[in-house]
Design an enzyme around this catalytic site. Structure first.
Site, PDB file in Angstrom:
ATOM      1  N   LEU A 138      76.119   9.695 -25.376  1.00  0.00           N
ATOM      2  CA  LEU A 138      76.740  10.787 -25.773  1.00  0.00           C
ATOM      3  C   LEU A 138      77.500  11.598 -24.640  1.00  0.00           C
ATOM      4  CD1 LEU A 138      73.889  12.142 -28.341  1.00  0.00           C
ATOM      5  CD2 LEU A 138      75.973  11.254 -28.941  1.00  0.00           C
ATOM      6  N   VAL A 166      72.636  11.502 -21.567  1.00  0.00           N
ATOM      7  CA  VAL A 166      71.984  11.414 -22.904  1.00  0.00           C
ATOM      8  C   VAL A 166      72.696  10.329 -24.033  1.00  0.00           C
ATOM      9  CG1 VAL A 166      72.005  13.057 -24.871  1.00  0.00           C
ATOM     10  CG2 VAL A 166      72.410  14.056 -22.464  1.00  0.00           C
ATOM     11  N   ASP A 224      72.726  27.304 -15.561  1.00  0.00           N
ATOM     12  CA  ASP A 224      73.799  26.391 -15.711  1.00  0.00           C
ATOM     13  C   ASP A 224      74.472  26.734 -17.093  1.00  0.00           C
ATOM     14  OD1 ASP A 224      75.790  24.705 -14.811  1.00  0.00           O
ATOM     15  OD2 ASP A 224      74.651  22.844 -15.427  1.00  0.00           O
TER      16      ASP A 224
END
Ligand SMILES: *[C@@H]1O[C@H](CO)[C@@H](O)[C@H](O)[C@H]1NC(C)=O
Ligand SMILES: *[C@@H]1O[C@H](CO)[C@@H](O)[C@H](O)[C@H]1NC(C)=O
Ligand SMILES: *[C@@H]1O[C@H](CO)[C@@H](O)[C@H](O)[C@H]1NC(C)=O
Ligand SMILES: *[C@@H]1O[C@H](CO)[C@@H](O)[C@H](O)[C@H]1NC(C)=O
Ligand SMILES: *[C@@H]1O[C@H](CO)[C@@H](O)[C@H](O)[C@H]1NC(C)=O
Ligand SMILES: *[C@@H]1O[C@H](CO)[C@@H](O)[C@H](O)[C@H]1NC(C)=O
Ligand SMILES: *[C@@H]1O[C@H](CO)[C@@H](O)[C@H](O)[C@H]1NC(C)=O
Ligand SMILES: *[C@@H]1O[C@H](CO)[C@@H](O)[C@H](O)[C@H]1NC(C)=O
Ligand SMILES: *[C@@H]1O[C@H](CO)[C@@H](O)[C@H](O)[C@H]1NC(C)=O
Ligand SMILES: *[C@@H]1O[C@H](CO)[C@@H](O)[C@H](O)[C@H]1NC(C)=O
Length: 774
Positions: free
Chosen positions: A498, A506, A616
């Site tokens: 992904l 991921v 982040d």
């Protein structure tokens, strides 16, 4: 009536079995190929002193294999059961000692080994010993298997329960399969009692020996009833011993009711005595887990346990009311807004084991507590006591009567008439709203102090034990531990990628149970900290519940394989939405998304139990779910890379363009670093462009922040947006963005103030230039 008859029937079958048993020869040396039968002699093998028998005993409509005390034909005490969770066998079963061990021969020539001797096929004899231990020998007369190594709910004198081992209670007095409670000697030396269906945090225990960290290696019982923990030669006494006698037999059993009792049996007078109870309580409701999830425990006039479901809940199994309850209505998404069928129902005088997802609020009245929950999408229930309000998620656990606590339950989509004790209605007058907003503002300002206090208070009395298990509803409480294999299968060998992030790659996957779609993040470059720290971290992340945070469902921690399992976000990231897509989202959508993100960060900073600095915040880390709700991902992971959470001086973690200036100055990093990144993201959402755009039309437009500031100063805000927008709103959002991006961290507003500025019409003062530093 029917059950009484079957009980009598059971007793008579049992009696006849024991009567037969008593007539059988005492046999201390059981040789190969000797067999036992269910109803024809021999049905059991007795110890030389005749006090213990090994063999078939009636259970349910069939027979189980086990060991029991032989005090008299009418009474019996089963101390061990083979394969207790297998169904009982039928009448034609035969048990035989073979070289492989004890073999059960069933119908259709089906066979099953009931002793697991993994060391080879060399069993040569067996013996039922006077201690209650059934052993199998090899040809050198060395013991190769014994029931004392595989306890069920009982230990006998001479038996040792090692660290990491457990006893599990029986299901009922007449059903010896695994029941609801377990006793564990944790590896750190603490002896604890828990309900089986719990994640085993310290808040789930109802007894512990207070010997955490003492390193006790075993639980022991001797022939005088001395029950103690042992670490080399250091003992910790649970009892100090009683009398000894040839007719006295001691045993310690974890009862069906969850209480661990030390018994003595006088075999001559055939009497039994309870010498000690752990915990030493008379109220069955003091044992956590006596009633299942979402129900509370009380006792009737005759001392019987009564489990009552919360309003709006029904028993999972109406015939077993102690198994817990489930919601009898479906609630989905954020149901506190825009409907007039949401109510807070009140239950007086019931306390629960606290499991807040936010820091406790201090409130002045019960009603404020109910209202605070009603207004919070994430809140399912709230507990009020001592002017403190604790917001909860379902399931609620370990409820028992306590007149100092009031429970509020959010009920959705049911008619008001059906709501049992409705005290607060959905409709508020404007006046109430203003008053409660003031109260809430005041509450929030005292949150920070509370968080620290609360966190300290919550630090467990002892460490937690993690195990892989999946009882119903537990995954609603805590993130689950997955095996690497499970995740490899769920992702079809890590096939569909992904994306790649700061922490690793991921993959998309599907859990077999419920076909739930998941996103599996394989962590790379993560500091190799201890297993316990990793799991503590996972639990912290798993406890954050907010509409605007991506939910952690579980994790895997096997050697070097560390993976995180998240809910799958079907609509990609904010970056896809505002930078790449052909059409940009409408202005209203953008304002809503900005508010979603601000709320999520506010929760991380101030409302969740442990404060989390994201470090982040950027559009690729903000994901969109099925309903286009923005959810923040990757939170809590910064700590896995950094030694200190609140303030840190270590290497730069964030992403260029979104980093607050203090990252470059070696200055302490605080929550204000996230506020800066949020400010940049906010301006990007407003303008639908990236914070740095090398191909900008005008040269002064390369750096978004400078460009926005210039346009703001020149009163040319319309240059920033391509579409028709509400200029007052645009002005407000730009001002918030400029305040957030002040280079002096102290000049930036808190996320709480950011949310207020975005949500309401409060006056926002003129921001100084971004570079301004006092
Ligand atoms: C049991 O009996 C067998 C022979 O019947 C003998 O070889 C073995 O040594 C005996 N074992 C024990 C433990 O007495
Ligand atoms: C014994 O209890 C277990 C677990 O509650 C249940 O699955 C089993 O059917 C019961 N057995 C009998 C014979 O009632
Ligand atoms: C059987 O044991 C129980 C205690 O476990 C005792 O109360 C009961 O009187 C005993 N029954 C007989 C017949 O001995
Ligand atoms: C037998 O025991 C071994 C380890 O002692 C274990 O790996 C194995 O799974 C067990 N087999 C069964 C059928 O319980
Ligand atoms: C039984 O088998 C195991 C493993 O095969 C072996 O280590 C042990 O020595 C054997 N015992 C005897 C008495 O043969
Ligand atoms: C335990 O045994 C060790 C030696 O084996 C000895 O040095 C130590 O003093 C003993 N401790 C106690 C409390 O007896
Ligand atoms: C623990 O019990 C044993 C056996 O009764 C006794 O000898 C010992 O003194 C006791 N220890 C303590 C600390 O009470
Ligand atoms: C849910 O339970 C409540 C009682 O707790 C009852 O009044 C209501 O009718 C139930 N609703 C449904 C849909 O079963
Ligand atoms: C509860 O028990 C009754 C009678 O024993 C039975 O008819 C009914 O089906 C049971 N209900 C459930 C949900 O098991
Ligand atoms: C809410 O209540 C009003 C009347 O009080 C009614 O007209 C409206 O249809 C209700 N809305 C919903 C969603 O039930």
């Amino acid at each position: 009536m029917a059950s009484a008859i079957s009980y009598i029937l059971f007793l008579s079958i049992f009696s006849s079995a024991f009567a037969l048993g008593a007539a059988q020869p005492r046999q201390s040396n059981i040789s190969l190929d000797t067999s036992l039968h269910t109803t024809t002699n021999p049905t059991s093998w007795h110890s030389p002193n005749g006090r213990f028998a090994f063999g078939f005993y009636p259970e349910g409509t069939g027979f189980s294999i086990g060991i029991w005390l032989v005090p008299s034909p009418e009474n019996s005490t089963v101390i061990w059961t083979a394969d207790r969770d297998d169904p009982p066998v039928t009448k034609d079963a035969v048990l035989k000692l073979t070289t492989e061990g004890l073999k059960l021969l069933l119908q259709n020539s089906e066979e099953r080994l009931i002793s697991n001797i993994s060391t080879g096929n060399n069993a040569s004899s067996a013996s039922m010993l006077d201690s209650g231990n059934f052993v199998i020998y090899d040809s050198n007369s060395d013991v190769i298997w014994e029931t004392f190594d595989h306890p069920t709910d009982t230990i006998m004198a001479g038996q040792v329960l090692g660290a990491g081992s457990q006893l599990v209670s029986g299901a009922s007095e007449t059903n010896h399969s695994s029941g609801k409670f377990h006793l564990i000697l944790l590896n750190d030396g603490n002896l604890v009692l828990y309900p089986v269906a719990s994640p085993d945090g310290s808040e789930d225990s109802y007894y512990d020996s207070q010997t955490s960290g003492k390193g006790y290696q075993s639980l022991n019982l001797d022939d005088k009833g001395w029950l103690y923990l042992l670490n080399d030669n250091v003992t910790y006494n649970l009892t100090s011993g009683y009398q000894s006698g040839t007719a006295l037999v001691y045993r310690a059993t974890l009862g069906v009711d969850g209480i661990f009792r030390l018994y003595s049996h006088d075999l001559e007078s055939n009497t039994e005595q309870v010498l000690k109870k752990f915990p030493d309580v008379t109220d069955p409701c003091a044992v956590k887990g006596t009633c299942g999830l979402n129900s509370y425990c009380s006792t009737s006039a005759n001392g019987q346990v009564v489990c009552t479901c919360l309003p709006g809940f029904d028993y999972l199994d109406a015939n077993r009311t102690s198994n817990g309850c489930r919601r009898n209505f479906t609630a989905s998404g954020c149901y506190s807004n825009n409907d007039n069928t949401t109510y807070m129902s009140t239950v007086y005088n019931v306390a629960w084991t606290e499991f807040s997802y936010t820091a406790p609020l201090s409130v002045t009245s019960k009603e404020d507590c109910g209202e605070a929950c009603l207004k919070d999408c994430n809140c399912d229930a709230a507990l009020f006591s001592d002017n403190t309000c604790r917001k909860q998620l379902f399931p609620l656990r370990y409820g028992k009567t306590d007149d100092s606590t009031t429970t509020f339950i959010k009920l959705v989509n049911i008619s008001p008439a059906a709501a049992p004790v409705v005290t607060i209605r959905r409709k508020f007058s404007a006046k109430i709203l203003i008053v409660s907003a003031a109260i809430i503002a005041c509450i929030i300002s005292s949150l920070v102090a509370l968080i620290f206090f609360f966190y300290r208070y919550r630090a467990g009395r002892y460490r937690r034990l993690w195990r892989n298990k999946e009882p119903a509803l537990v995954d609603e409480i805590a993130p689950r531990s997955f095996s690497y294999r499970e995740l490899r299968e769920a992702t079809d060998g890590f096939k569909e990628e992904l994306g790649k992030g700061a922490f690793g790659t991921v993959f998309k996957g599907t859990l077999p149970r419920g076909q739930r779609v998941i996103a599996v993040k394989k962590l790379e470059k993560v500091v190799d900290e201890g297993e316990r720290e990793f799991r503590t971290e996972m639990r912290t992340i798993g406890r954050t519940h907010h509409r605007n945070l991506v939910r952690l469902l579980g994790f895997c921690d096997e050697g070097t394989n560390r993976l995180l399992v998240y809910e799958y976000m079907s609509n990609g990231s904010l970056a896809d939405l505002i930078f790449k897509a052909d059409g940009h989202p409408s202005w209203d959508e953008r304002v809503r998304i900005a508010l979603d993100i601000a709320r999520g960060i506010h929760y991380l900073h101030e409302e969740c139990e442990t404060r989390i600095i994201h470090c982040d915040i950027k559009p690729p880390n903000i994901l969109m779910d099925d309903n286009w709700t923005a959810k923040i991902s990757d939170f809590g992971l910064a700590k896995l890379l950094m030694p200190s959470q609140t303030i840190t001086f270590t290497g730069i973690r964030g992403t260029r363009g979104y980093l607050a200036p203090e990252w470059h100055k070696n200055a302490p990093i605080t929550v204000k670093a996230d506020v800066y990144s949020f400010g940049i993201v906010l301006l990007e959402i407003v303008c639908c462009r990236q914070s740095m755009e090398l191909e900008a039309d005008e040269e002064d437009a390369i750096i978004l922040l400078d460009w926005v500031h210039n346009c703001f100063m020149d009163g040319e805000l319309e240059k920033l947006v391509a579409d028709e927008v509400d200029m007052t709103e645009l002005n407000r959002l730009v001002k918030v963005g400029l305040w957030c991006t002040q280079s002096e961290p102290g000049a930036r507003p808190s996320m709480k103030n950011v949310v207020t500025m975005l949500e309401t019409n409060v006056d926002i003062s003129l921001p100084p230039p971004p570079g301004f530093s006092s």
